[in-house]
Design a protein around this motif. Structure first.
Motif, PDB file in Angstrom:
ATOM      1  N   THR A   8     -18.792  66.231   8.247  1.00 59.52           N
ATOM      2  CA  THR A   8     -19.937  65.342   8.589  1.00 59.52           C
ATOM      3  C   THR A   8     -19.627  64.391   9.464  1.00 59.52           C
ATOM      4  OG1 THR A   8     -20.828  65.311   6.284  1.00 59.52           O
ATOM      5  CG2 THR A   8     -21.490  63.518   7.653  1.00 59.52           C
ATOM      6  N   SER A   9     -18.325  63.776   9.381  1.00 62.97           N
ATOM      7  CA  SER A   9     -17.874  62.829  10.651  1.00 62.97           C
ATOM      8  C   SER A   9     -17.771  63.588  11.768  1.00 62.97           C
ATOM      9  CB  SER A   9     -16.546  62.330   9.963  1.00 62.97           C
ATOM     10  OG  SER A   9     -16.751  61.400   9.035  1.00 62.97           O
ATOM     11  N   LEU A  10     -17.088  65.018  11.931  1.00 60.59           N
ATOM     12  CA  LEU A  10     -16.906  65.700  13.105  1.00 60.59           C
ATOM     13  C   LEU A  10     -18.380  65.970  13.662  1.00 60.59           C
ATOM     14  CD1 LEU A  10     -15.112  67.187  15.011  1.00 60.59           C
ATOM     15  CD2 LEU A  10     -15.032  69.024  13.342  1.00 60.59           C
ATOM     16  N   LYS A  11     -19.406  66.284  12.865  1.00 60.77           N
ATOM     17  CA  LYS A  11     -20.714  66.599  13.515  1.00 60.77           C
ATOM     18  C   LYS A  11     -21.285  65.396  14.312  1.00 60.77           C
ATOM     19  CE  LYS A  11     -21.784  70.502  10.605  1.00 60.77           C
ATOM     20  NZ  LYS A  11     -22.741  71.027   9.463  1.00 60.77           N
ATOM     21  N   ILE A  12     -21.012  64.067  13.411  1.00 62.16           N
ATOM     22  CA  ILE A  12     -21.573  62.908  14.234  1.00 62.16           C
ATOM     23  C   ILE A  12     -20.798  62.493  15.424  1.00 62.16           C
ATOM     24  CG2 ILE A  12     -21.783  60.343  13.553  1.00 62.16           C
ATOM     25  CD1 ILE A  12     -22.302  60.933  10.490  1.00 62.16           C
ATOM     26  N   LYS A  14     -19.315  64.895  17.329  1.00 59.30           N
ATOM     27  CA  LYS A  14     -19.808  65.689  18.597  1.00 59.30           C
ATOM     28  C   LYS A  14     -21.351  65.401  18.939  1.00 59.30           C
ATOM     29  CE  LYS A  14     -17.451  69.865  16.774  1.00 59.30           C
ATOM     30  NZ  LYS A  14     -17.658  71.392  16.035  1.00 59.30           N
ATOM     31  N   ALA A  15     -21.951  64.839  18.007  1.00 60.48           N
ATOM     32  CA  ALA A  15     -23.366  64.448  18.560  1.00 60.48           C
ATOM     33  C   ALA A  15     -23.100  63.035  19.458  1.00 60.48           C
ATOM     34  CB  ALA A  15     -24.117  64.164  17.221  1.00 60.48           C
ATOM     35  N   THR A  16     -22.167  62.229  19.077  1.00 54.17           N
ATOM     36  CA  THR A  16     -21.952  61.086  19.924  1.00 54.17           C
ATOM     37  C   THR A  16     -21.486  61.455  21.251  1.00 54.17           C
ATOM     38  OG1 THR A  16     -21.222  59.963  17.699  1.00 54.17           O
ATOM     39  CG2 THR A  16     -20.663  58.974  19.773  1.00 54.17           C
ATOM     40  N   SER A  36     -27.394  64.469  15.750  1.00 52.97           N
ATOM     41  CA  SER A  36     -26.449  65.013  14.877  1.00 52.97           C
ATOM     42  C   SER A  36     -27.133  65.650  13.456  1.00 52.97           C
ATOM     43  CB  SER A  36     -25.548  63.850  14.293  1.00 52.97           C
ATOM     44  OG  SER A  36     -26.383  62.841  13.305  1.00 52.97           O
ATOM     45  N   GLY A  37     -28.185  65.250  13.404  1.00 51.71           N
ATOM     46  CA  GLY A  37     -29.187  65.655  12.198  1.00 51.71           C
ATOM     47  C   GLY A  37     -28.747  64.993  10.754  1.00 51.71           C
ATOM     48  N   PHE A  38     -28.083  64.082  11.036  1.00 50.02           N
ATOM     49  CA  PHE A  38     -28.121  62.791  10.033  1.00 50.02           C
ATOM     50  C   PHE A  38     -28.542  61.641  10.148  1.00 50.02           C
ATOM     51  CE2 PHE A  38     -23.865  65.581  10.024  1.00 50.02           C
ATOM     52  CZ  PHE A  38     -23.926  66.073   8.870  1.00 50.02           C
ATOM     53  N   THR A  57     -14.822  58.558  18.131  1.00 51.67           N
ATOM     54  CA  THR A  57     -15.150  59.640  19.058  1.00 51.67           C
ATOM     55  C   THR A  57     -14.265  59.895  19.904  1.00 51.67           C
ATOM     56  OG1 THR A  57     -17.369  59.765  18.244  1.00 51.67           O
ATOM     57  CG2 THR A  57     -16.709  60.642  20.480  1.00 51.67           C
ATOM     58  N   LYS A  58     -13.760  58.862  20.850  1.00 56.40           N
ATOM     59  CA  LYS A  58     -13.138  58.967  22.042  1.00 56.40           C
ATOM     60  C   LYS A  58     -11.753  59.035  21.505  1.00 56.40           C
ATOM     61  CE  LYS A  58     -15.466  55.466  24.924  1.00 56.40           C
ATOM     62  NZ  LYS A  58     -15.375  54.083  25.627  1.00 56.40           N
TER      63      LYS A  58
END
Length: 197
Positions: A8-12, A14-16, A36-38, A57-58
């Motif tokens: 979940t964190s990884l998808k967020i 990636k979206a970030t 992200s879809g969340f 993210t960075k």
């Protein structure tokens, strides 16, 4: 860090990265949630606030990039100079789009802040230090003239890294293929720094 990130964190994250590329400083958790879809609640539960999310993210994408650069700039004591420079050039040129996304983000970061802890500075210093180590060995072996190692490393960094940025970040078409460019680049570099025999 990369090993401890859940799906979940990884998808967020990636979206970030996508939203930061698109929106820059106008990125919001609402836009990131939509990408992200969340929902925002999930984002805040995972990262507490927007700054933590952006920093995570960075850090994540910088770590991935630095690992790839470590591989691209890896060398042995008996490494051929021409081959090493060719491999490093194509190692950078063939980075994934997400690697160039973090570099684009870093370039925006440089424009917006004078903070010396920028991603671009970290990447530049890493590459220059790797090149310095390589050229130190070449000087000791008598393959390269006894010159200022930092100057050689900075020159090669500029020639290799900056030209790739022109193609990948600014989409500048040089009008010929990369093998031709690398051959010319290496010829100029080696004729200028190689020991005359």
């Amino acid at each position: 860090m990369a090993e401890n990130i859940d799906e979940t964190s990884l998808k967020i994250m990636k979206a970030t990265l996508v939203v930061l590329q698109r929106e820059g400083s106008k990125a919001t958790t609402k836009k990131i949630a939509a990408e992200s879809g969340f929902n925002e609640l999930t984002i805040f539960r995972k990262f507490k606030n927007k700054n933590n999310l952006i920093n995570a993210t960075k850090e994540y994408y910088l770590k991935l990039l630095m690992d790839k650069l470590e591989d691209a700039f890896d060398y042995g004591e008996d490494e051929d100079m021409d081959e090493f420079l060719r491999i490093t050039f194509f190692g950078i040129l063939n980075l994934e789009e997400s690697d160039f996304d973090i570099l684009r983000l870093a370039m925006e970061e440089v424009r917006e802040s004078s903070d010396n802890k920028s991603i671009m500075l970290e990447v530049a210093l890493f590459i220059i230090e790797k090149l310095e180590g390589f050229f130190k060995i070449q000087i000791e072996k008598g393959i390269v003239k006894d010159m200022d190692i930092r100057s050689i490393a900075v020159m090669c960094y500029n020639s290799i890294f900056q030209s790739v940025l022109l193609w990948k970040i600014y989409s500048i078409d040089v009008g010929f293929d990369t093998n031709h460019y690398v051959d010319n680049l290496l010829n100029m570099l080696l004729e200028g720094i190689g020991v005359q025999k």
